[in-house]
Design a protein around this motif. Structure first.
Motif, PDB file in Angstrom:
ATOM      1  N   ALA A 127       0.987  -1.743  -0.086  1.00 40.87           N
ATOM      2  CA  ALA A 127      -0.131  -0.129   0.124  1.00 40.87           C
ATOM      3  C   ALA A 127       0.877   1.616  -0.030  1.00 40.87           C
ATOM      4  CB  ALA A 127      -0.864   0.097   1.586  1.00 40.87           C
ATOM      5  N   ALA A 128       1.378   1.217   0.655  1.00 37.42           N
ATOM      6  CA  ALA A 128       2.807   2.234   0.612  1.00 37.42           C
ATOM      7  C   ALA A 128       3.424   2.352  -0.381  1.00 37.42           C
ATOM      8  CB  ALA A 128       4.202   2.033   1.982  1.00 37.42           C
ATOM      9  N   LYS A 129       3.491   1.485  -1.602  1.00 38.80           N
ATOM     10  CA  LYS A 129       4.397   2.197  -2.788  1.00 38.80           C
ATOM     11  C   LYS A 129       3.482   2.171  -3.399  1.00 38.80           C
ATOM     12  CE  LYS A 129       6.802  -2.725  -2.416  1.00 38.80           C
ATOM     13  NZ  LYS A 129       7.233  -3.761  -3.096  1.00 38.80           N
ATOM     14  N   MET A 130       1.872   2.343  -3.155  1.00 36.36           N
ATOM     15  CA  MET A 130       1.366   2.674  -4.246  1.00 36.36           C
ATOM     16  C   MET A 130       0.122   3.654  -4.348  1.00 36.36           C
ATOM     17  SD  MET A 130      -1.195  -0.364  -4.265  1.00 36.36           S
ATOM     18  CE  MET A 130      -2.507  -0.077  -5.606  1.00 36.36           C
ATOM     19  N   ILE A 131       1.156   4.810  -2.842  1.00 36.47           N
ATOM     20  CA  ILE A 131       0.397   5.994  -2.525  1.00 36.47           C
ATOM     21  C   ILE A 131       1.772   6.843  -2.551  1.00 36.47           C
ATOM     22  CG2 ILE A 131       0.028   6.753  -0.061  1.00 36.47           C
ATOM     23  CD1 ILE A 131      -1.138   5.267   1.006  1.00 36.47           C
ATOM     24  N   GLY A 132       2.962   6.278  -2.138  1.00 37.04           N
ATOM     25  CA  GLY A 132       4.169   6.893  -2.859  1.00 37.04           C
ATOM     26  C   GLY A 132       4.294   7.333  -3.810  1.00 37.04           C
ATOM     27  N   ARG A 133       3.808   6.130  -4.634  1.00 36.70           N
ATOM     28  CA  ARG A 133       3.665   6.550  -6.360  1.00 36.70           C
ATOM     29  C   ARG A 133       2.599   8.135  -7.008  1.00 36.70           C
ATOM     30  NH1 ARG A 133       0.281   2.347  -9.590  1.00 36.70           N
ATOM     31  NH2 ARG A 133      -1.246   3.464  -8.006  1.00 36.70           N
ATOM     32  N   GLU A 134       1.733   8.132  -6.093  1.00 36.71           N
ATOM     33  CA  GLU A 134       0.435   9.301  -6.680  1.00 36.71           C
ATOM     34  C   GLU A 134       1.146  10.139  -5.538  1.00 36.71           C
ATOM     35  OE1 GLU A 134      -1.163   7.122  -8.555  1.00 36.71           O
ATOM     36  OE2 GLU A 134      -1.916   8.725  -8.626  1.00 36.71           O
ATOM     37  N   VAL A 135       1.346  10.168  -4.090  1.00 39.27           N
ATOM     38  CA  VAL A 135       1.922  11.030  -3.676  1.00 39.27           C
ATOM     39  C   VAL A 135       3.145  11.693  -4.636  1.00 39.27           C
ATOM     40  CG1 VAL A 135       3.734  12.235  -1.506  1.00 39.27           C
ATOM     41  CG2 VAL A 135       1.705  10.418  -1.500  1.00 39.27           C
ATOM     42  N   ASN A 136       4.024  10.909  -5.439  1.00 35.48           N
ATOM     43  CA  ASN A 136       5.038  11.758  -6.339  1.00 35.48           C
ATOM     44  C   ASN A 136       4.513  12.168  -7.455  1.00 35.48           C
ATOM     45  OD1 ASN A 136       7.235  11.202  -3.792  1.00 35.48           O
ATOM     46  ND2 ASN A 136       7.172   8.887  -5.241  1.00 35.48           N
ATOM     47  N   LYS A 137       3.923  11.687  -8.167  1.00 34.97           N
ATOM     48  CA  LYS A 137       3.098  12.438  -8.907  1.00 34.97           C
ATOM     49  C   LYS A 137       1.877  13.412  -8.461  1.00 34.97           C
ATOM     50  CE  LYS A 137       0.085   9.197 -10.649  1.00 34.97           C
ATOM     51  NZ  LYS A 137      -0.335   8.164 -11.429  1.00 34.97           N
ATOM     52  N   ALA A 138       1.640  14.173  -7.420  1.00 34.79           N
ATOM     53  CA  ALA A 138       0.981  15.354  -6.303  1.00 34.79           C
ATOM     54  C   ALA A 138       1.208  16.525  -7.409  1.00 34.79           C
ATOM     55  CB  ALA A 138       1.005  15.565  -5.069  1.00 34.79           C
ATOM     56  N   GLY A 139       2.506  16.635  -8.149  1.00 33.83           N
ATOM     57  CA  GLY A 139       3.463  17.455  -8.295  1.00 33.83           C
ATOM     58  C   GLY A 139       2.434  18.009  -9.627  1.00 33.83           C
ATOM     59  N   LEU A 140       2.004  16.779 -10.502  1.00 35.20           N
ATOM     60  CA  LEU A 140       1.920  16.964 -11.972  1.00 35.20           C
ATOM     61  C   LEU A 140      -0.008  17.392 -11.960  1.00 35.20           C
ATOM     62  CD1 LEU A 140       3.337  14.010 -13.147  1.00 35.20           C
ATOM     63  CD2 LEU A 140       4.056  16.818 -12.993  1.00 35.20           C
ATOM     64  N   VAL A 141       0.179  18.564 -11.203  1.00 36.53           N
ATOM     65  CA  VAL A 141      -1.938  18.061 -10.596  1.00 36.53           C
ATOM     66  C   VAL A 141      -2.501  19.085 -11.835  1.00 36.53           C
ATOM     67  CG1 VAL A 141      -1.152  20.693  -9.428  1.00 36.53           C
ATOM     68  CG2 VAL A 141      -3.112  18.912  -9.114  1.00 36.53           C
ATOM     69  N   GLU A 142      -1.722  20.343 -12.752  1.00 35.31           N
ATOM     70  CA  GLU A 142      -1.961  21.261 -13.586  1.00 35.31           C
ATOM     71  C   GLU A 142      -1.891  20.118 -14.335  1.00 35.31           C
ATOM     72  OE1 GLU A 142      -2.318  23.013 -11.039  1.00 35.31           O
ATOM     73  OE2 GLU A 142      -2.788  23.870 -12.995  1.00 35.31           O
ATOM     74  N   ILE A 143      -1.511  18.701 -14.327  1.00 31.26           N
ATOM     75  CA  ILE A 143      -1.761  18.656 -15.968  1.00 31.26           C
ATOM     76  C   ILE A 143      -2.873  16.891 -15.503  1.00 31.26           C
ATOM     77  CG2 ILE A 143      -1.031  16.600 -17.539  1.00 31.26           C
ATOM     78  CD1 ILE A 143       2.010  18.078 -16.645  1.00 31.26           C
ATOM     79  N   LEU A 144      -2.875  16.542 -14.120  1.00 29.36           N
ATOM     80  CA  LEU A 144      -3.176  15.042 -13.873  1.00 29.36           C
ATOM     81  C   LEU A 144      -4.399  15.601 -13.010  1.00 29.36           C
ATOM     82  CD1 LEU A 144      -0.968  13.064 -12.377  1.00 29.36           C
ATOM     83  CD2 LEU A 144      -1.440  13.587 -14.362  1.00 29.36           C
TER      84      LEU A 144
END
Ligand code: AHG
Ligand code: MN
Ligand code: MN
Length: 333
Positions: free
Chosen positions: A37-54
């Motif tokens: 679960a930590a790996k899956m959450i970490g993957r999304e957390v690391n994408k959080a900076g792409l919110v303008e795109i995502l």
């Protein structure tokens, strides 16, 4: 580091299990599920900076999908990673009002998981470290499928506790009562590798205090005097990230004291006992530190409500004891 010294969390858990012949393996699987679960959450957390795109939470992304708030996403990831495993009797989360039963279609087990799926979530948009905190108890209720009483247990009864820190690297730190062990995610192979075996608080500790001083006007007189002492004649430095997991992790590594005191507006402080203070208290005390409400050990509190709050003084034992003496009104800090 030679390959032979690469110890994955799975291997470490199996090695630890071998040390306890009575172990059933359910516990090992439970911690492995949390690591997934930590790996899956970490993957999304690391994408959080792409919110303008995502796309921003509550809106649709470029694919027309509804974007979830990261803490609700993290909550769901943990629930879905563990609800079907047959290892849990029930769960409780900061994001759920009541305790969370295991769906009838799945078998239940002997453990109870309490968690803060995303701690420090106000820091996501400014790219500051955030975390996940987890606490594991044994089921104590008579029934087959877990009950609220299984979640309302004192911290001293935890069988395991830990946190994940989504920082410059993603780390998982946990204890099962025989020391504290830290693992760092190697994203190139998707494995948590043992990077901090047997973590213990340093002696002498760094003279660092960590508290949100904007609440100074709302503190008790002894609390104000204690912080004045630390920044005055005691010559302490100050560090405050505003993400509990990051502040406590730094304190664990360097020494010091983190405080979230009670104040005139929050008589029990802000932090929650069951899925913030208790698990972090078990980790820090297993590393040789101390965790207190300012007058009694965090781990001794018998909870009466899933979301009850507690003041928190946690870190190097000597500094926490100084805080307790100061708050008791002792002249000698
Ligand atoms: P959460 O995001 O899970 O609600 O926790 C936030 C907590 C904790 O991470 C941190 O120590 C504290 O809020 C900071 O509070 P202040 O902003 O009042 O200092
Ligand atoms: Mn939190
Ligand atoms: Mn949270």
């Amino acid at each position: 580091m030679p390959e032979s010294h690469v110890v994955t969390i799975s291997r470490f858990l199996v090695d630890q299990e071998r040390l306890h012949p009575e172990a059933t393996g359910a516990f090992t699987d439970l911690l492995s599920d949390i690591a997934l679960a930590a790996k899956m959450i970490g993957r999304e957390v690391n994408k959080a900076g792409l919110v303008e795109i995502l796309g921003r939470a509550g809106e649709e992304n470029v694919h027309g999908e509804e974007v979830q708030k990261l803490d609700l996403y993290a909550n769901e990831v943990i629930f879905k990673a563990l609800d079907h495993t047959g290892r849990l009797a029930c769960m409780a989360s900061e994001e759920s009002e009541g305790f969370i039963p295991i769906p009838e279609k799945f078998p239940t087990g002997d453990y109870v998981l309490l968690f803060d799926p995303l701690d420090g979530s106000s820091n996501i948009d400014v790219n500051v470290s955030i975390g996940t905190i987890f606490s594991i108890h044994r089921k104590v209720s008579e029934g087959p499928r877990g009950d609220l009483i299984d979640c309302l247990q004192a911290g001293c009864r935890q069988v395991a506790a830990g946190y994940v820190l989504y920082g410059s690297s993603t780390m998982l730190v946990y204890t099962t009562g025989t020391g504290v062990h830290g693992f760092t995610l190697d994203p190139s192979i998707g494995e948590f590798l043992l990077s901090h075996p047997d973590m213990t608080m340093p002696e002498p500790p760094a003279k660092v205090y960590s508290v949100n001083e904007s609440y100074y006007p709302r503190w008790s007189e002894p609390q104000r005097r204690f912080v004045d002492h630390l920044k005055g004649e005691a010559g302490f430095n100050s560090r405050y990230i505003g993400s509990l997991v990051a502040d406590v992790h730094r304190t664990l590594l360097t020494g010091g004291i983190f405080m979230y005191p009670a104040d005139s507006k929050s008589p029990n402080g802000k932090l929650r006992l069951l899925y913030e203070a208790s698990p972090l208290a078990m980790v820090v005390e297993q590393a040789g530190g101390r965790a207190s409400t300012g007058s009694r050990p965090i781990l001794d509190i018998e909870p009466t409500d899933l979301h009850e709050r507690t003041p928190l003084y946690i870190g190097s034992a000597g500094f926490v004891e100084q805080a307790e003496r100061a708050l008791a009104g002792g002249s000698k800090i």
